[in-house]
Design a protein around this motif. Structure first.
Motif, PDB file in Angstrom:
ATOM      1  N   PRO A  33       0.785  -1.086   0.014  1.00  0.00           N
ATOM      2  CA  PRO A  33      -0.123   0.039   0.089  1.00  0.00           C
ATOM      3  C   PRO A  33       0.778   1.235  -0.126  1.00  0.00           C
ATOM      4  O   PRO A  33       1.936   1.312   0.847  1.00  0.00           O
ATOM      5  CB  PRO A  33      -0.631  -0.107   1.291  1.00  0.00           C
ATOM      6  N   PHE A  34       0.812   2.189  -0.848  1.00  0.00           N
ATOM      7  CA  PHE A  34       1.555   3.417  -1.039  1.00  0.00           C
ATOM      8  C   PHE A  34       0.528   4.546  -0.697  1.00  0.00           C
ATOM      9  O   PHE A  34      -0.435   4.820  -1.266  1.00  0.00           O
ATOM     10  CB  PHE A  34       2.146   3.435  -2.351  1.00  0.00           C
ATOM     11  N   LEU A  35       0.734   5.273   0.372  1.00  0.00           N
ATOM     12  CA  LEU A  35      -0.046   6.271   0.919  1.00  0.00           C
ATOM     13  C   LEU A  35       0.564   7.795   0.326  1.00  0.00           C
ATOM     14  O   LEU A  35       1.744   8.095   1.022  1.00  0.00           O
ATOM     15  CB  LEU A  35      -0.130   6.491   2.508  1.00  0.00           C
ATOM     16  N   GLU A  39      -2.902  10.667  -3.437  1.00  0.00           N
ATOM     17  CA  GLU A  39      -4.085   9.222  -3.636  1.00  0.00           C
ATOM     18  C   GLU A  39      -3.222   8.108  -2.796  1.00  0.00           C
ATOM     19  O   GLU A  39      -2.225   8.299  -2.606  1.00  0.00           O
ATOM     20  CB  GLU A  39      -3.964   9.089  -5.083  1.00  0.00           C
ATOM     21  N   THR A  40      -4.057   7.247  -2.578  1.00  0.00           N
ATOM     22  CA  THR A  40      -3.405   6.079  -2.136  1.00  0.00           C
ATOM     23  C   THR A  40      -3.647   4.798  -3.104  1.00  0.00           C
ATOM     24  O   THR A  40      -4.641   4.789  -3.742  1.00  0.00           O
ATOM     25  CB  THR A  40      -4.502   5.626  -0.813  1.00  0.00           C
ATOM     26  N   TYR A  41      -2.495   4.129  -3.389  1.00  0.00           N
ATOM     27  CA  TYR A  41      -2.344   2.956  -4.280  1.00  0.00           C
ATOM     28  C   TYR A  41      -2.346   1.444  -3.341  1.00  0.00           C
ATOM     29  O   TYR A  41      -1.681   1.758  -2.573  1.00  0.00           O
ATOM     30  CB  TYR A  41      -1.065   3.099  -4.844  1.00  0.00           C
ATOM     31  N   ARG A  42      -3.207   0.943  -3.575  1.00  0.00           N
ATOM     32  CA  ARG A  42      -3.577  -0.424  -2.999  1.00  0.00           C
ATOM     33  C   ARG A  42      -2.608  -1.641  -3.501  1.00  0.00           C
ATOM     34  O   ARG A  42      -2.651  -2.642  -2.912  1.00  0.00           O
ATOM     35  CB  ARG A  42      -4.854  -0.974  -3.190  1.00  0.00           C
ATOM     36  N   TYR A  47       0.502   1.722  -8.469  1.00  0.00           N
ATOM     37  CA  TYR A  47       1.554   2.697  -8.104  1.00  0.00           C
ATOM     38  C   TYR A  47       2.433   2.796  -9.320  1.00  0.00           C
ATOM     39  O   TYR A  47       2.567   4.113  -9.547  1.00  0.00           O
ATOM     40  CB  TYR A  47       2.494   2.244  -6.817  1.00  0.00           C
TER      41      TYR A  47
END
Length: 71
Positions: A33-35, A39-42, A47
């Motif tokens: 998970p990239f916060l 935006e947040t990428y799951r 990403y």
């Protein structure tokens, strides 16, 4: 021994600067998970897809500040 952040900065960042997103992808776990700020990428794929689009308009990348270990 380098920590995870140092490894990412050395290898992932270097690959992104070279625009070698296939190499950059190899440093990411599939379900990372990239916060981000906007935006947040799951997943790593999400990403990398967003990063691919971003790099189409980015001229250069510079690390201005390192936030590792900050809350």
């Amino acid at each position: 021994m380098p920590n995870a952040g140092e490894i990412l900065q050395k290898f992932l960042y270097a690959a992104v600067v070279k625009r070698d997103l296939a190499a950059a992808r190899t440093y990411l776990n599939d379900d990372i998970p990239f916060l981000g700020l906007f935006e947040t990428y799951r997943s790593a794929e999400a990403y990398i897809a967003a990063l691919t689009n971003l790099l189409q308009v980015v001229v250069r990348l510079d690390v201005k500040e390192d936030h590792r270990g900050r809350e």
